[in-house]
Scaffold this motif. Sequence first.
Motif, short mmCIF file in Angstrom:
data_model
loop_
_atom_site.label_atom_id
_atom_site.label_comp_id
_atom_site.label_asym_id
_atom_site.label_seq_id
_atom_site.Cartn_x
_atom_site.Cartn_y
_atom_site.Cartn_z
N TRP A 36 0.95 -1.19 0.09
CA TRP A 36 0.04 -0.01 0.12
C TRP A 36 0.79 1.18 0.03
O TRP A 36 1.72 1.45 0.74
N TYR A 37 0.53 2.31 -0.87
CA TYR A 37 1.30 3.39 -1.04
C TYR A 37 -0.07 4.44 -0.67
O TYR A 37 -0.96 4.17 -0.83
N ARG A 38 0.45 5.83 -0.44
CA ARG A 38 -0.43 6.89 -0.18
C ARG A 38 0.16 7.95 -0.76
O ARG A 38 1.70 8.43 -0.80
N GLN A 39 -0.53 9.08 -1.09
CA GLN A 39 -0.29 10.21 -1.63
C GLN A 39 -1.13 11.32 -1.11
O GLN A 39 -2.24 11.46 -1.43
N ARG A 45 4.16 10.31 -3.56
CA ARG A 45 3.73 8.96 -3.20
C ARG A 45 4.74 8.33 -2.19
O ARG A 45 5.86 8.20 -2.58
N GLU A 46 4.23 7.72 -1.16
CA GLU A 46 5.16 7.09 -0.28
C GLU A 46 4.62 5.60 0.12
O GLU A 46 3.22 5.41 0.27
N LEU A 47 5.51 4.72 0.30
CA LEU A 47 5.19 3.60 0.75
C LEU A 47 4.59 3.48 2.13
O LEU A 47 5.32 4.02 2.91
N VAL A 48 3.49 2.89 2.50
CA VAL A 48 2.91 2.76 3.85
C VAL A 48 3.49 1.47 4.39
O VAL A 48 3.83 1.35 5.50
N TYR A 93 -4.97 6.58 -0.94
CA TYR A 93 -4.15 5.13 -0.72
C TYR A 93 -4.38 4.29 -2.13
O TYR A 93 -5.38 3.96 -2.43
N TYR A 94 -3.14 3.92 -2.57
CA TYR A 94 -3.03 3.14 -3.49
C TYR A 94 -2.62 1.68 -3.29
O TYR A 94 -1.48 1.49 -2.53
N TYR A 96 -0.53 -1.41 -4.70
CA TYR A 96 0.44 -1.71 -5.52
C TYR A 96 0.72 -3.29 -5.43
O TYR A 96 0.89 -4.00 -4.59
N TRP A 109 -0.93 -0.80 -10.65
CA TRP A 109 -1.32 0.27 -9.52
C TRP A 109 -3.02 0.04 -9.49
O TRP A 109 -3.28 -0.01 -10.52
#
Length: 119
Positions: A36-39, A45-48, A93-94, A96, A109
Amino acid sequence: QVHLVESGGGLVQAGGSLRLSCAASGSIFSTLFTAWYRQAPGKQRELVAGIRRGVMTNYADSVKGRFTISRDNAKNTVNLQMNSLKPEDTAVYYCYAEQAVPGRTLIYWGQGTQVTVSS
């Protein structure tokens, strides 16, 4: 080809919880690295959180102890349980997924799901 669809986002008060789910198509799900990433607005965008082989997990320092990533290979889903949410967790939240094939890595994605935490 892998298709990812997120669900579970929404509006929650600070201190509350949300559970995000990502459903993946394709029979190769069990072979993928998923995360899961979020921006947030105006930010990169960052890795969660990420999970490899169903058991090896890693988390951003900002969410350690509050978020838990898990996956169900039988259902082709990867989930993110978010507890003790803070306003700074507000972001899209994306989901991946990453697939290693001979000679290259394929990246997938999802379309993203909005999480808004009010103070």
